[in-house]
Design a protein around this motif. Sequence first.
Motif, PDB file in Angstrom:
ATOM      1  N   GLU A  77       0.850  -1.193   0.000  1.00  0.00           N
ATOM      2  CA  GLU A  77       0.000   0.000   0.000  1.00  0.00           C
ATOM      3  C   GLU A  77       0.884   1.241   0.000  1.00  0.00           C
ATOM      4  O   GLU A  77       1.090   1.868  -1.034  1.00  0.00           O
ATOM      5  N   ASN A  78       1.433   1.595   1.143  1.00  0.00           N
ATOM      6  CA  ASN A  78       2.395   2.690   1.216  1.00  0.00           C
ATOM      7  C   ASN A  78       3.788   2.078   1.229  1.00  0.00           C
ATOM      8  O   ASN A  78       4.091   1.246   2.081  1.00  0.00           O
ATOM      9  N   PHE A  79       4.647   2.505   0.293  1.00  0.00           N
ATOM     10  CA  PHE A  79       5.923   1.812   0.144  1.00  0.00           C
ATOM     11  C   PHE A  79       6.974   2.720  -0.482  1.00  0.00           C
ATOM     12  O   PHE A  79       6.670   3.755  -1.092  1.00  0.00           O
ATOM     13  N   HIS A  80       8.218   2.309  -0.316  1.00  0.00           N
ATOM     14  CA  HIS A  80       9.370   2.921  -0.985  1.00  0.00           C
ATOM     15  C   HIS A  80      10.084   1.791  -1.707  1.00  0.00           C
ATOM     16  O   HIS A  80      10.581   0.863  -1.076  1.00  0.00           O
ATOM     17  N   LEU A  81      10.116   1.853  -3.024  1.00  0.00           N
ATOM     18  CA  LEU A  81      10.723   0.814  -3.856  1.00  0.00           C
ATOM     19  C   LEU A  81      11.976   1.371  -4.520  1.00  0.00           C
ATOM     20  O   LEU A  81      11.943   2.434  -5.135  1.00  0.00           O
ATOM     21  N   LYS A  82      13.083   0.636  -4.385  1.00  0.00           N
ATOM     22  CA  LYS A  82      14.331   0.977  -5.064  1.00  0.00           C
ATOM     23  C   LYS A  82      14.721  -0.181  -5.984  1.00  0.00           C
ATOM     24  O   LYS A  82      14.545  -1.346  -5.616  1.00  0.00           O
TER      25      LYS A  82
END
Length: 227
Positions: A77-82
């Motif tokens: 849902e709420n995320f930080h993708l690298k």
Amino acid sequence: MKKHSIAVLSIIILFSACATKKDNSQWNNLIKDNNTNSWHSYGKEKAGTAWTVTDGVLHFKPNKVEGGDLVTNESYENFHLKYNWKISKNGNSGVMFNVNDDAEKYKHPYLTGPEMQVLDNEGHPDAKIFKHRAGDLYDLIPCSEEVAKPFGEWNQAEIILNNGELHFFLNGKQMVKTTMWDADWNNMVAKSKFASMPDFGKYRSGKIVLQDHGDQVWYKNILIKKL
């Protein structure tokens, strides 16, 4: 209850809360242990053989028998993708998010999930189309500047989505900043190629998807953190 017991209980509750917060902030490697166990092909139970991992690098080589878009097993849902990506000459791919993984209802992931474009800007004809270049929010918002590296070279990308606030970064530069699900978002979608797709960009959570566009592409250091 005695004051001592209350104090001990308070410490336990505080410790548990901190532990939970710490767990939620940890980075998860989606291609750890040199396998695709965290993924499956869209509409399938496991990842197709066209996707392989060697020395921490996820490689897609077109395979008519077992190709297909690669989907995370877990929803976010709420995320930080690298992640790092490099594309083949004249190649095309992309990273989608908030994808509904119901292949019977939705034939393709792009029917629900917005995409950060992966492209050989110099060789692929899509690059001639406005809002279709590497780093764009595909068909919706163009890059703020051109920083994509040529085919065969690694790019570092980030997608951050937190309570509707969406940010794209490419090679250290912010490419896109927008807010999902408000009136401006709905108007933007209505003026795009996704206007005929009623559930596009509507889901508040979903799967991360790496696109099989029929071209070789490589990904590595795919890390995600829940926010």
